[in-house]
Motif scaffolding. Sequence first.
Motif, PDB file in Angstrom:
ATOM      1  N   GLU A 176      43.017  47.080  36.299  1.00 32.54           N
ATOM      2  CA  GLU A 176      44.301  47.089  36.993  1.00 32.54           C
ATOM      3  C   GLU A 176      44.832  45.811  37.131  1.00 32.54           C
ATOM      4  N   ALA A 177      46.011  45.438  36.991  1.00 32.97           N
ATOM      5  CA  ALA A 177      46.597  44.059  37.329  1.00 32.97           C
ATOM      6  C   ALA A 177      46.689  43.785  38.810  1.00 32.97           C
ATOM      7  N   VAL A 178      46.379  42.571  39.140  1.00 37.17           N
ATOM      8  CA  VAL A 178      46.465  42.258  40.622  1.00 37.17           C
ATOM      9  C   VAL A 178      47.583  41.106  40.650  1.00 37.17           C
ATOM     10  N   ALA A 179      47.502  40.231  39.969  1.00 39.93           N
ATOM     11  CA  ALA A 179      48.688  39.037  40.231  1.00 39.93           C
ATOM     12  C   ALA A 179      48.881  38.549  39.041  1.00 39.93           C
ATOM     13  N   GLY A 180      50.037  37.857  38.824  1.00 40.86           N
ATOM     14  CA  GLY A 180      50.416  37.046  37.694  1.00 40.86           C
ATOM     15  C   GLY A 180      51.321  35.919  38.005  1.00 40.86           C
ATOM     16  N   ILE A 181      51.297  34.910  37.177  1.00 39.23           N
ATOM     17  CA  ILE A 181      52.088  33.775  37.448  1.00 39.23           C
ATOM     18  C   ILE A 181      52.664  33.183  36.076  1.00 39.23           C
ATOM     19  N   ASP A 182      54.098  33.053  36.042  1.00 44.86           N
ATOM     20  CA  ASP A 182      54.603  32.682  34.831  1.00 44.86           C
ATOM     21  C   ASP A 182      54.556  31.273  34.541  1.00 44.86           C
ATOM     22  N   TYR A 183      54.915  30.665  33.562  1.00 41.63           N
ATOM     23  CA  TYR A 183      54.749  29.370  33.168  1.00 41.63           C
ATOM     24  C   TYR A 183      55.702  28.389  34.102  1.00 41.63           C
ATOM     25  N   ASP A 184      56.766  29.130  34.715  1.00 42.76           N
ATOM     26  CA  ASP A 184      57.348  28.129  35.556  1.00 42.76           C
ATOM     27  C   ASP A 184      56.957  28.415  37.159  1.00 42.76           C
ATOM     28  N   GLY A 185      55.846  29.036  37.305  1.00 42.64           N
ATOM     29  CA  GLY A 185      55.333  29.220  38.794  1.00 42.64           C
ATOM     30  C   GLY A 185      55.783  30.444  39.289  1.00 42.64           C
ATOM     31  N   THR A 186      56.755  31.309  38.667  1.00 46.66           N
ATOM     32  CA  THR A 186      57.289  32.631  39.375  1.00 46.66           C
ATOM     33  C   THR A 186      55.933  33.386  39.356  1.00 46.66           C
ATOM     34  N   SER A 187      55.517  33.990  40.567  1.00 45.11           N
ATOM     35  CA  SER A 187      54.344  34.778  40.860  1.00 45.11           C
ATOM     36  C   SER A 187      54.750  36.292  41.032  1.00 45.11           C
ATOM     37  N   TYR A 188      53.802  37.195  40.658  1.00 47.36           N
ATOM     38  CA  TYR A 188      54.134  38.492  40.987  1.00 47.36           C
ATOM     39  C   TYR A 188      52.719  39.197  41.618  1.00 47.36           C
ATOM     40  N   TYR A 189      52.734  40.317  42.135  1.00 46.48           N
ATOM     41  CA  TYR A 189      51.714  40.830  42.715  1.00 46.48           C
ATOM     42  C   TYR A 189      51.978  42.487  42.748  1.00 46.48           C
ATOM     43  N   SER A 190      50.755  42.886  42.764  1.00 46.48           N
ATOM     44  CA  SER A 190      50.584  44.416  42.725  1.00 46.48           C
ATOM     45  C   SER A 190      50.722  44.745  44.221  1.00 46.48           C
ATOM     46  N   ASN A 191      51.345  46.002  44.429  1.00 45.94           N
ATOM     47  CA  ASN A 191      51.600  46.346  45.932  1.00 45.94           C
ATOM     48  C   ASN A 191      50.324  46.285  46.576  1.00 45.94           C
ATOM     49  N   PHE A 192      49.254  46.798  46.375  1.00 45.91           N
ATOM     50  CA  PHE A 192      48.147  46.692  47.099  1.00 45.91           C
ATOM     51  C   PHE A 192      47.374  45.551  47.686  1.00 45.91           C
ATOM     52  N   VAL A 193      47.909  44.356  46.957  1.00 43.72           N
ATOM     53  CA  VAL A 193      47.559  43.104  47.374  1.00 43.72           C
ATOM     54  C   VAL A 193      48.397  41.969  48.041  1.00 43.72           C
ATOM     55  N   LYS A 194      49.700  42.634  48.143  1.00 39.46           N
ATOM     56  CA  LYS A 194      50.733  41.733  48.678  1.00 39.46           C
ATOM     57  C   LYS A 194      50.422  41.698  50.067  1.00 39.46           C
ATOM     58  N   GLY A 195      50.617  40.101  50.386  1.00 37.79           N
ATOM     59  CA  GLY A 195      50.375  39.741  51.853  1.00 37.79           C
ATOM     60  C   GLY A 195      48.995  39.103  51.940  1.00 37.79           C
ATOM     61  N   ARG A 196      48.181  39.845  50.955  1.00 43.41           N
ATOM     62  CA  ARG A 196      46.636  39.400  51.355  1.00 43.41           C
ATOM     63  C   ARG A 196      46.220  38.445  49.922  1.00 43.41           C
ATOM     64  N   PHE A 197      46.529  38.496  48.909  1.00 48.28           N
ATOM     65  CA  PHE A 197      46.323  37.790  47.589  1.00 48.28           C
ATOM     66  C   PHE A 197      47.275  36.738  47.519  1.00 48.28           C
ATOM     67  N   THR A 198      47.127  35.486  46.914  1.00 44.78           N
ATOM     68  CA  THR A 198      47.999  34.483  46.527  1.00 44.78           C
ATOM     69  C   THR A 198      47.262  33.874  45.182  1.00 44.78           C
ATOM     70  N   ILE A 199      48.348  34.154  44.344  1.00 41.40           N
ATOM     71  CA  ILE A 199      47.767  33.428  42.934  1.00 41.40           C
ATOM     72  C   ILE A 199      48.555  31.882  42.835  1.00 41.40           C
ATOM     73  N   SER A 200      47.796  31.034  42.432  1.00 37.24           N
ATOM     74  CA  SER A 200      48.602  29.730  42.328  1.00 37.24           C
ATOM     75  C   SER A 200      47.745  28.858  41.017  1.00 37.24           C
ATOM     76  N   LYS A 201      48.321  27.866  40.573  1.00 35.68           N
ATOM     77  CA  LYS A 201      47.878  27.412  39.356  1.00 35.68           C
ATOM     78  C   LYS A 201      47.877  25.522  39.548  1.00 35.68           C
ATOM     79  N   ASP A 202      46.866  24.720  38.897  1.00 31.23           N
ATOM     80  CA  ASP A 202      46.978  23.571  39.073  1.00 31.23           C
ATOM     81  C   ASP A 202      47.001  23.163  37.572  1.00 31.23           C
ATOM     82  N   THR A 203      48.293  23.040  37.151  1.00 29.76           N
ATOM     83  CA  THR A 203      48.651  22.634  35.811  1.00 29.76           C
ATOM     84  C   THR A 203      47.991  21.632  35.237  1.00 29.76           C
ATOM     85  N   ALA A 204      47.706  20.403  35.925  1.00 26.67           N
ATOM     86  CA  ALA A 204      47.223  19.090  35.760  1.00 26.67           C
ATOM     87  C   ALA A 204      45.692  19.424  35.327  1.00 26.67           C
ATOM     88  N   LYS A 205      45.171  20.267  36.317  1.00 24.76           N
ATOM     89  CA  LYS A 205      43.785  20.388  36.184  1.00 24.76           C
ATOM     90  C   LYS A 205      43.286  21.565  35.189  1.00 24.76           C
TER      91      LYS A 205
END
Length: 125
Positions: free
Chosen positions: A46-75
Amino acid sequence: QVQLVESGGGSVQPGESLTLSCVVKRNGGSVGCMGWFRQARGKEREAVAGIDYDGTSYYSNFVKGRFTISKDTAKSILYLQMDNLESEDTAIYYCAAGMGGFGLDWSDEIEYNYWGPGTQVTVSS
């Protein structure tokens, strides 16, 4: 070609935190959107979280408020900060990447072209 390698999994108690990392190794391939999925024993992935090329993030309802997706593009690293973990979060967590931005549905596996081997997260008292 793109290779994804997850790390950071482990065993924790309920209420504790973990941070997963996914290193993106590119050899001529391109990466746009990225996401985290999980599969518990005996259940479908099942999907947990997603992040688009522009940084927009999405979460499944069961992890909202508990999980955070992020990316370091440079690294070229994708993260999943998981707080207040519950026993139901026990699963193998997979990093995934798509060559472009999200299309219709970030949680659909068809959006992703590359997958990591997964890292085990166990939440138990």
